[in-house]
Design an enzyme around this catalytic site. Sequence first.
Site, PDB file in Angstrom:
ATOM      1  N   GLU A 265       0.816  -1.225   0.000  1.00 13.42           N
ATOM      2  CA  GLU A 265       0.000   0.000   0.000  1.00 13.42           C
ATOM      3  C   GLU A 265       0.841   1.262   0.000  1.00 13.42           C
ATOM      4  O   GLU A 265       1.570   1.544   0.956  1.00 13.42           O
ATOM      5  CB  GLU A 265      -0.925   0.014   1.230  1.00 13.42           C
ATOM      6  CG  GLU A 265      -1.843   1.216   1.262  1.00 13.42           C
ATOM      7  CD  GLU A 265      -2.882   1.158   2.376  1.00 13.42           C
ATOM      8  OE1 GLU A 265      -3.627   2.137   2.544  1.00 13.42           O
ATOM      9  OE2 GLU A 265      -2.948   0.127   3.079  1.00 13.42           O
ATOM     10  N   LYS A 281      -8.724  -0.851   1.227  1.00  7.39           N
ATOM     11  CA  LYS A 281      -9.778  -1.297   2.139  1.00  7.39           C
ATOM     12  C   LYS A 281     -10.628  -2.316   1.396  1.00  7.39           C
ATOM     13  O   LYS A 281     -11.136  -2.030   0.300  1.00  7.39           O
ATOM     14  CB  LYS A 281     -10.663  -0.136   2.618  1.00  7.39           C
ATOM     15  CG  LYS A 281     -10.127   0.596   3.818  1.00  7.39           C
ATOM     16  CD  LYS A 281     -10.130  -0.292   5.025  1.00  7.39           C
ATOM     17  CE  LYS A 281      -9.266   0.278   6.136  1.00  7.39           C
ATOM     18  NZ  LYS A 281      -8.925  -0.749   7.113  1.00  7.39           N
TER      19      LYS A 281
END
Length: 480
Positions: A265, A281
């Site tokens: 990420e 997410k």
Amino acid sequence: MRVLAQEIGFVDPVRAFAALRHLPNPVLLDSARVDPLLGRWSYVAADPFLVLTSKDGRIRLGERSLTGDPFAVLQRLLRASPIETDPALPPFQTGAVGYLGYDLCHHLERLPAPEADDLRFPDLVLGLYDTVAAFDLVERRAWAMSSGLPETSPEPRMHRRRARLDRLAGLLEGAPELAEPSALVAEPISSGFGPAGYEAMVRRVVDYILAGDIFQANVSQRFTARLPEGLSPFDLYRRLRRRNPAPFAAFMDFGDTVIASASPERFLRLDRGGVETRPIKGTRRRHADPAADARAAAELLASEKDRAENVMIVDLLRNDLSRVCREHTVLTPEICALHSFATVHHLVSTVTGELRQGADAVDLLRATFPGGSITGAPKIRAVEIIAELEPTRRGPYCGALAWLGFDGAMDSAITIRTFAIKGDAVTFQAGGGIVADSDPAAEYQESLDKARALMQALAGSDGPANDTRKPGEPRRAPGP
């Protein structure tokens, strides 16, 4: 003044790092999952001219000790050593490399912290590197670069640039072939939570959501193990890299503290005023069976719960970026796109902006740290709840791994899928965002899915990354 650069022969960046391991504070920023957009560049550096560390406001700057705000100290250091960007060279052209731990949030807001801090990881460790080797994994080219800092007078600086560049290039010419990583297996892995404890924590977060305190909070469990004698942290990293190649992987050896990460990420990228963040997410475990794997990906894309979880964090990050970006420049060019990694599928969004004139990389960090995807919304209340429910400080986990160039550029990753190592103590954490309709048992399983590659690296497993075993389950012997 620009860096002095020399194109050198391309070698695998992990081999290049091994050639520098004997020097102080070697670091590897490793695009282990090669991708023209997100995984193009890798960097190695060692022997910084200064190291900045901070713990609970006590700052160490080389041999000096002081107290105060580590963000302010970092900003002063970078502003005191400016260089001019060379657009013909790779993005990172010397600067600071290291990690910013989650607990730096206490320098930004008045927040509670868990009492337990058993391993006492520094809140921040950054080396200032005047020589860096960069590797273009797409075109298979490489450069050695030197800024000549901390010298500032023209003649001494030029002499240092040339001497340091020649030394780096010479070391990389002798980059060794690497033997296979050790097959030693770590001791059993333990967690501060069993299933019942983790599920109770999830239910407590849901209670806070239903009471109107928050919309989402990201909670986690910490796993611990011991490295067996003879298994180096670097071998552990290589095993993790093999199991879970990631675009923002890193290995950082700061002596007492070692970071071995396979982060997927991006946190923040800053390039000539342009800002990008890519929050993750939404997660589904991968499967060895292609049909089952495709069903898991389709289920994730269709999940209203996971999409809502992602969109909440996108909104939070848009607000954070608006604090330091020019009006009307904060945009969302990608929302809830499917990205598949070795062990999990994720939903990933992209938020961009244009930094206000006069603001810099440290101002951007101040406005957004820690990342919304690993805290929750509203962020401050979510951080308070995390401190209440998690029994120990997070340390490096959920902070950022970063390079910050002397020319003002920056790239960073959220510190997830990461081993934090102190001596022979190995820790790693995994969790997830909790929303109103979260199922406690499913959230516990998601935390194990995210930890899978790290557990298997510790266990010495070299089977398929998306196999069907539960985390920590031994491999079965092949049939007759």
